[in-house]
Design a protein around this motif. Structure first.
Motif, mmCIF file in Angstrom:
data_model
loop_
_atom_site.group_PDB
_atom_site.id
_atom_site.type_symbol
_atom_site.label_atom_id
_atom_site.label_comp_id
_atom_site.label_asym_id
_atom_site.label_seq_id
_atom_site.Cartn_x
_atom_site.Cartn_y
_atom_site.Cartn_z
ATOM 1 N N HIS A 678 0.834 -1.214 0.000
ATOM 2 C CA HIS A 678 0.000 0.000 0.000
ATOM 3 C C HIS A 678 0.864 1.258 0.000
ATOM 4 N N GLY A 679 1.872 1.260 0.859
ATOM 5 C CA GLY A 679 2.744 2.439 0.942
ATOM 6 C C GLY A 679 3.507 2.659 -0.351
ATOM 7 N N GLY A 680 3.997 1.574 -0.916
ATOM 8 C CA GLY A 680 4.722 1.681 -2.183
ATOM 9 C C GLY A 680 3.814 2.192 -3.285
ATOM 10 N N LEU A 681 2.599 1.689 -3.313
ATOM 11 C CA LEU A 681 1.651 2.152 -4.335
ATOM 12 C C LEU A 681 1.370 3.640 -4.166
ATOM 13 N N ALA A 682 1.227 4.081 -2.928
ATOM 14 C CA ALA A 682 0.960 5.508 -2.708
ATOM 15 C C ALA A 682 2.103 6.342 -3.292
ATOM 16 N N GLN A 683 3.335 5.862 -3.103
ATOM 17 C CA GLN A 683 4.456 6.631 -3.646
ATOM 18 C C GLN A 683 4.547 6.513 -5.163
ATOM 19 N N GLY A 684 4.198 5.351 -5.699
ATOM 20 C CA GLY A 684 4.196 5.199 -7.154
ATOM 21 C C GLY A 684 3.112 6.050 -7.792
ATOM 22 N N ILE A 685 1.948 6.044 -7.178
ATOM 23 C CA ILE A 685 0.851 6.875 -7.683
ATOM 24 C C ILE A 685 1.220 8.337 -7.516
ATOM 25 N N GLY A 686 1.898 8.650 -6.429
ATOM 26 C CA GLY A 686 2.389 10.015 -6.241
ATOM 27 C C GLY A 686 3.286 10.433 -7.398
ATOM 28 N N GLN A 687 4.223 9.559 -7.754
ATOM 29 C CA GLN A 687 5.110 9.908 -8.869
ATOM 30 C C GLN A 687 4.316 10.074 -10.170
ATOM 31 N N ALA A 688 3.397 9.178 -10.403
ATOM 32 C CA ALA A 688 2.692 9.190 -11.691
ATOM 33 C C ALA A 688 1.713 10.351 -11.816
ATOM 34 N N LEU A 689 1.069 10.711 -10.720
ATOM 35 C CA LEU A 689 -0.016 11.692 -10.824
ATOM 36 C C LEU A 689 0.300 13.047 -10.192
ATOM 37 N N LEU A 690 1.122 13.067 -9.159
ATOM 38 C CA LEU A 690 1.124 14.237 -8.287
ATOM 39 C C LEU A 690 2.477 14.905 -8.083
ATOM 40 N N GLU A 691 3.511 14.127 -7.844
ATOM 41 C CA GLU A 691 4.751 14.688 -7.289
ATOM 42 C C GLU A 691 5.721 15.141 -8.374
ATOM 43 N N ASN A 692 6.368 16.244 -8.125
ATOM 44 C CA ASN A 692 7.388 16.730 -9.043
ATOM 45 C C ASN A 692 8.250 17.764 -8.329
ATOM 46 N N ALA A 693 9.549 17.477 -8.249
ATOM 47 C CA ALA A 693 10.463 18.474 -7.689
ATOM 48 C C ALA A 693 10.914 19.354 -8.834
ATOM 49 N N SER A 694 10.627 20.629 -8.720
ATOM 50 C CA SER A 694 10.873 21.519 -9.847
ATOM 51 C C SER A 694 11.790 22.666 -9.420
ATOM 52 N N TYR A 695 12.892 22.806 -10.142
ATOM 53 C CA TYR A 695 13.831 23.905 -9.900
ATOM 54 C C TYR A 695 13.646 24.966 -10.972
ATOM 55 N N ASP A 696 13.781 26.211 -10.599
ATOM 56 C CA ASP A 696 13.783 27.266 -11.591
ATOM 57 C C ASP A 696 15.039 27.105 -12.449
ATOM 58 N N PRO A 697 14.864 26.965 -13.767
ATOM 59 C CA PRO A 697 16.031 26.653 -14.605
ATOM 60 C C PRO A 697 17.071 27.774 -14.606
ATOM 61 N N GLU A 698 16.645 28.972 -14.314
ATOM 62 C CA GLU A 698 17.587 30.079 -14.358
ATOM 63 C C GLU A 698 18.298 30.297 -13.009
ATOM 64 N N THR A 699 17.491 30.408 -11.954
ATOM 65 C CA THR A 699 18.073 30.754 -10.659
ATOM 66 C C THR A 699 18.454 29.529 -9.851
ATOM 67 N N GLY A 700 17.933 28.362 -10.224
ATOM 68 C CA GLY A 700 18.210 27.166 -9.449
ATOM 69 C C GLY A 700 17.500 27.126 -8.109
ATOM 70 N N GLN A 701 16.506 27.993 -7.925
ATOM 71 C CA GLN A 701 15.712 27.922 -6.689
ATOM 72 C C GLN A 701 14.747 26.744 -6.792
ATOM 73 N N LEU A 702 14.571 26.028 -5.684
ATOM 74 C CA LEU A 702 13.595 24.937 -5.673
ATOM 75 C C LEU A 702 12.204 25.555 -5.593
ATOM 76 N N LEU A 703 11.427 25.383 -6.650
ATOM 77 C CA LEU A 703 10.096 26.016 -6.692
ATOM 78 C C LEU A 703 9.094 25.239 -5.853
ATOM 79 N N THR A 704 9.341 23.948 -5.700
ATOM 80 C CA THR A 704 8.412 23.118 -4.926
ATOM 81 C C THR A 704 9.050 22.805 -3.584
#
Ligand SMILES: Cc1cc2nc3c(=O)[nH]c(=O)nc-3n(C[C@H](O)[C@H](O)[C@H](O)COP(=O)(O)OP(=O)(O)OC[C@H]3O[C@@H](n4cnc5c(N)ncnc54)[C@H](O)[C@@H]3O)c2cc1C
Lengths: 781, 265
Positions: A678-704
């Protein structure tokens, strides 16, 4: 099995303390005179440090010390290392850039530590940290690995020209290219494996205590492997020799890989404790977790799969660029290579496989193993390309997979691995039945009448668990062996202590490991204790990650139990005047088989310690140690089927059904295994649907950098799962276990994306499939 | 969080006086916006003046169609008010979909509208219901109160004491939450009364909450979801961030508006 033995659904012993708030985490630890630390961190993604002025900070209220990197270097504290050597295809060793615990000359990501402040209170430490003046000369930053490898990209480490860490390959490129050239059909796909933040519930923390009188250090830390932490801190960071360094990882609130590594903070707290003369505690806040915990995934891949006219796979070719962040974290080099590329055979007979892997430095936090570690990346690319091929070939995705399944074990793949055992068709059939796969067209039509787009997708995954055979990984560049140790101490009254090098940070070892003892000696699990997480108590161990506590950690326990059982039987045989081979242990009784001659388990234990009447030459006591080094990885496999409904107006995806049929080999506690799935599925579903670590390509600030922007899976994002098991025991460990901790996160993302792309009729969709992306894909289709 | 001084006010007058005496003071109500900002050290008021213990600021009163909600009323109380549910169910639904239970039991309507987060839910309802904002100094119509993102007509020391409005004949709120924060990516409050139809939109507009007047006109002559088919808000006026492009938000505004209308037509 007995009510508490192997296979029993025993409730977790440890949960009472966890769910009543009585767990003992690093932040709960307090020692006399303890003070608090805050780190001065770089606000820039890439900058030269021209000067550090600590004079104002030192005058602030409550401040005990402000320490920076130069002093640390003078004191001989070493740089952080990556423990697995990978060579590029031209034979050159990987380019490991220098990672100082406290940066002296240059910072390379937002959050890079520059100095530590120790003060009476945490608030004072933070106030003073803000008063440390760092003179930065800001440099251009690069956050994507693809961009970092382009000519003219900002140069991050001097010794890694063009930011390349290694350019590695595996497999027979010629054979693959020939097969592709002569194929009846080739499917090509560009894939992004989105970057993830691990988000353990408990943030990282460290409490460093230097005892001047003993010249001895103690470190409480949030670690998945305290012995490895001690080894690395003493052998490479020169904090102290092992005998003068005790590492304790008490209750740890989740790791998912991110707490395997030894980070700058624990080293710095230990060093700062000696420098300031006070015990130093640091606890990350959530922002620090986002910024400084090693992230996961971040691959960009082109994958090709070739077929003959009969739809048999003839070759697979994967070309990937992976982002390893600003520095090479402890196991970062092996995740995209030996934990990733060598799984490209999946569940299929593929005569020729080639994978090229280029890794790059970027101005982002280091990337390392995160639940699944390399294998989710493989599975996502592979299972999407198979599904896409089925669509292109106009055949059923299930039948295309079935046609290409491996059917004989052990199976030697073209990329090193030899699969131990399996029955992939059994899990496919079980999942299809549970999902009522054949009834899908009707459900799709019904959804259409409600204005919803319904889709179905599957994934047949394989993974390699139970890391790992020490000699084999040594030949592949590993700096350590990955066996496990256990000690069984039977006390004089018959209660039992298991000392294990595995570390539980949510897995339930206190229950499952005790079940092994209960199964063997018939004692209740209440009289079995599990001791772990302290280098002064457990002699040595390699820790928990890569689903290894079952196949490797428990196997060591079994080996130690074998020895204890043998000695107990010798004692009983002696006392009962019987032959050792006639002694059996049943329900807490040590008996002469077929007679009523018996001793209680506790009587045998007591005799071992009174030593009044032992066989000649036998040593007193009942306590045995064992090390288990696996002969191979184990290979859990299974089939996940996902059904979704998409709202075409908003792009929102609802998971209406999720079926997981997994083969984990033999199972010790089905309830705990389900929890892991169950826990693994939650993280897999998180990756597929929800989660994304996003950096600003210019400043390198973590936007998320907070939950306002980083979408963690919540209960209402997740369906009620249908999970079941098929069983082919692993022949390679005494319990026949394969491991279950990562499967959910490995198998689920492609099943989900395959379902969504099926629903919307557009295969051009990247994870996470957010409402906006799905809406755009619908409108582009 | 930086060090701060805490003051508990027993009345609105006392609160304004404490504010006058403080240097760099801030009112705190539910603290659901202010405290997280302080914890991140993004706000550093020298004094916090707590409005939570002022009895006058609390509670929902419904008199026929006249509704008054005290500024200190938590979202959960609005969501659960049966009196309010009977005359203006849309606002109960809205309040029940703010944040999570913790937030709803602490956060207040006064704090929400004073803060005027461009993604907050309440401001859309205030505009659509043509509410009056009562303060320690005056009465302000909702149309004049919300000025732009995080900007209101409030003066530094001015306290929102209540909001009041006449319940419409029908109303509904439809919200598409941001997947991460669960604030509105587009929230549309539609209110229909004898005077016509008002449509308040939050979460999407570049200048914060706004009325979609084109939709109001269309719905006044034909109160059906289909009446909005040919309309759209200008994507150029919509917010754009990693969660949604301006085109996507423009689409959501229309879809949420249609769903709100469909729910009550
Ligand atoms: C996890 C989380 C999720 C949330 N989700 C949502 C959501 O989905 N939708 C949504 O709309 N909101 C959401 N919120 C915000 C929540 O509704 C807040 O409660 C609200 O925005 C502020 O109200 P408060 O009472 O907490 O105000 P406070 O945080 O106490 O104050 C906010 C500001 O308003 C000022 N202020 C407070 N009361 C008054 C007053 N009576 N007069 C003048 N000024 C005043 C304060 O000085 C401060 O500047 C969320 C908050 C959190 C923490």
């Amino acid at each position: 099995m007995g009510i508490e033995g192997i296979g029993a659904r025993v409730a977790r012993k440890e949960d009472k303390r966890f769910i009543t708030g009585k767990g003992r985490y690093t932040d709960d630890m307090s020692v006399p005179g303890m003070k608090h630390a805050a780190f001065v961190r770089s606000p820039h993604a890439h900058a030269v440090i021209k000067g550090i002025d600590t004079s104002e900070a030192k005058k602030m209220p409550g401040v005990i010390g402000v320490l920076a990197g130069a002093e640390m270097k003078t004191d001989g504290i070493g740089s952080l290392i990556c423990g697995w050597m990978i060579h590029s295809k031209d034979g050159s060793p990987m380019n490991m850039g220098d990672w100082r615990p406290l940066a002296e000359t240059k910072v390379r990501y937002v959050g890079d530590a520059v100095a530590i402040v120790v003060a009476d209170t945490k608030a004072q430490a933070r106030d003073a940290a803000e008063a440390v003046k760092v003179d930065y000369e800001v440099l251009p930053a690069v956050t994507s690995a693809v961009d970092a490898l382009k000519p003219g990209a900002p140069q991050i480490h001097d010794n890694a020209p063009g930011n390349q860490i290694y350019d590695w390959e595996i497999g027979d490129l010629d054979a693959v290219d020939k097969a592709i050239a002569s194929a009846a059909h080739v499917t090509t796909l560009d894939i992004v494996n989105n970057r993830l933040v691990p988000n353990a519930m408990e943030p990282r923390a460290a409490l460093g205590v230097y005892d001047e009188a003993e010249d001895h250090y103690t470190c409480w830390t949030t670690s998945q492997n305290p012995h490895v932490a001690r080894l690395v801190m003493s052998a490479f960071y020169n904090v102290a020799p092992e005998n003068k360094l005790r590492v304790i990882a008490p209750d740890v609130g989740g790791g998912f890989g991110s707490k395997i590594y030894i980070y700058p903070e624990e080293i710095t707290c230990l060093w700062a404790s000696k420098k300031t003369g006070v015990p130093v505690k640091w606890v990350a806040d959530r922002t620090e977790s986002f910024l400084t915990d090693a992230h996961g995934r971040d691959h960009v891949t082109t994958i090709k799969m070739a077929f003959d006219a009969d739809n048999k796979i003839t070759a697979l070719k994967a070309d990937t660029i992976a982002n390893l962040g600003a520095y090479m974290s402890l196991f970062s080099s092996v995740v995209p290579t030996y934990l990733h590329a060598i799984l490209y055979s999946g569940q299929y007979v593929i005569p020729a496989i080639h994978c090229n892997m280029r890794t790059a430095y970027t101005n982002t936090v280091p990337v390392d193993a995160y639940r699944g570690a390399g294998r989710p990346e493989t599975t996502y690319a592979l299972e999407r390309v198979v599904e896409t091929a089925a669509r292109e070939l106009g055949v059923s995705p299930a039948e295309l997979r079935r046609k290409n399944f491996i059917r004989e074990w052990p199976y030697q793949t073209p990329v090193i691995l030899q699969y131990d055992s399996g029955d992939y068709e059994a899990s496919l059939d079980a999942a299809m039945k549970a999902a009522d796969y054949d009834g899908f067209p009707e459900r799709k039509a019904e959804a259409e009448s409600r204005g919803k787009k319904r889709g179905i997708g599957m994934s047949c995954y394989i993974e390699a668990c139970g890391i790992a055979p020490s000699q084999a990984i040594g030949s592949l560049g590993a700096g350590v062996g990955l066996w496990e140790s256990a000690e069984i101490r039977v006390n004089a009254v018959g209660t039992v202590e298991i000392l294990t090098g595995s570390h539980s940070h949510g897995q339930g070892h206190e229950t499952t490991f005790a079940q092994l003892v209960s199964d063997r000696f018939g004692v209740p699990i209440d009289s079995v204790s599990v001791v772990h997480g302290d280098t002064d108590k457990v002699q040595m161990g390699m820790g928990t990650y890569g689903s290894r506590s079952g196949p490797v950690g428990m196997s060591a326990v079994v080996k130690a139990l074998d020895k204890v059982e043998k000695k107990a039987k010798m004692i009983a045989a002696h006392l009962l005047e019987a032959d050792e081979s006639d002694i059996v242990i049943e329900n807490g009784q040590v008996k002469v088989a077929g007679t009523d001659k018996a001793l209680g388990w506790h009587e045998v234990a007591l005799n071992a310690y009174t030593a009044h009447n032992l066989p000649a030459d036998m040593e007193p006591g009942l306590k045995e140690t064992a090390f288990f080094d696996p002969a191979n990885f184990s290979f859990p496999a299974g089939c996940h089927i996902c059904e979704v409904e998409v709202d075409p107006d908003t792009g929102k995806v609802e998971i209406v059904q999720f079926v997981a049929s997994d083969d984990f080999g033999n199972i010790i506690n089905p309830m705990i295994v389900e929890g892991q799935v169950h826990g693994g599925l939650a993280q897999g579903i998180g990756q597929a649907l929800l989660e994304n670590a996003s950096y600003d390509p210019e400043t390198g600030q973590l936007l998320t950098a907070s939950y306002m922007d980083y979408t963690m899976p919540r209960a209402d994002d997740l369906p009620s799962y249908h999970v079941s098991n098929t069983v082919t025991p692993s022949p390679l460990n005494p319990l026949g276990i394969k491991g279950c901790g990562e499967a959910g996160a490995i198998g689920s993302p492609p099943a989900l994306i395959n379902a969504i792309t099926d629903a919307i009729g557009n295969n051009n969709l990247n994870m996470p499939a957010t409402p906006q992306r799905v809406w755009a894909a619908i409108n582009a289709a | 969080m930086y060090e701060t001084h805490y003051h508990r006010a027993g009345s609105v007058d006392e609160a304004t006086k404490l504010m006058a005496d403080a240097e760099g003071g801030k009112y705190v109500a539910g603290g659901q916006t202010l405290i997280p900002t302080m914890k991140q050290r993004l706000a550093a008021p020298d004094s916090l003046i707590d409005l939570r213990h002022i009895a006058d600021l609390k509670g929902v009163t419904v008199n026929g169609k006249d509704v008054r909600i005290g500024a200190g009323t938590p979202h959960a109380e609005v969501a659960g008010s049966t009196q309010l549910q009977a005359v203006c169910p849309g606002i109960c639904y809205l309040a029940g979909h703010i944040g999570d239970p913790h937030v709803r039991h602490m956060g207040t309507i006064g704090g929400s509208i004073a803060n005027n987060d461009p993604a907050a839910d309440y401001p859309s309802a205030m505009l659509a219901l043509d509410a009056t904002i009562h303060t320690s100094k005056r009465e302000i119509s909702a149309g004049d109160f919300f000025i732009g993102m995080f900007e209101t007509a409030l003066e530094e020391d001015e306290i929102v004491t209540a909001v009041s409005f006449t319940a419409p004949d029908k109303c509904a709120y439809s919200k598409f939450p941001n997947p991460a924060s669960r604030y509105a990516m587009a929230g549309v409050f539609v209110a229909k009364s004898g005077d016509g139809v008002r449509v308040g939109v939050t979460g999407a507009g570049m200048d914060g909450v706004f009325r979609w007047e084109e939709a109001e006109a269309a719905l006044a002559s034909d109160f059906s979801a289909a009446a909005l088919d040919g309309l759209s808000v200008n994507a150029g006026d919509m917010l754009e961030d990693m969660h949604g492009s301006s085109e996507y938000r423009a689409n959501l505004v229309k879809v949420m508006a249609k769903r709100a209308v469909a729910a009550i037509s």
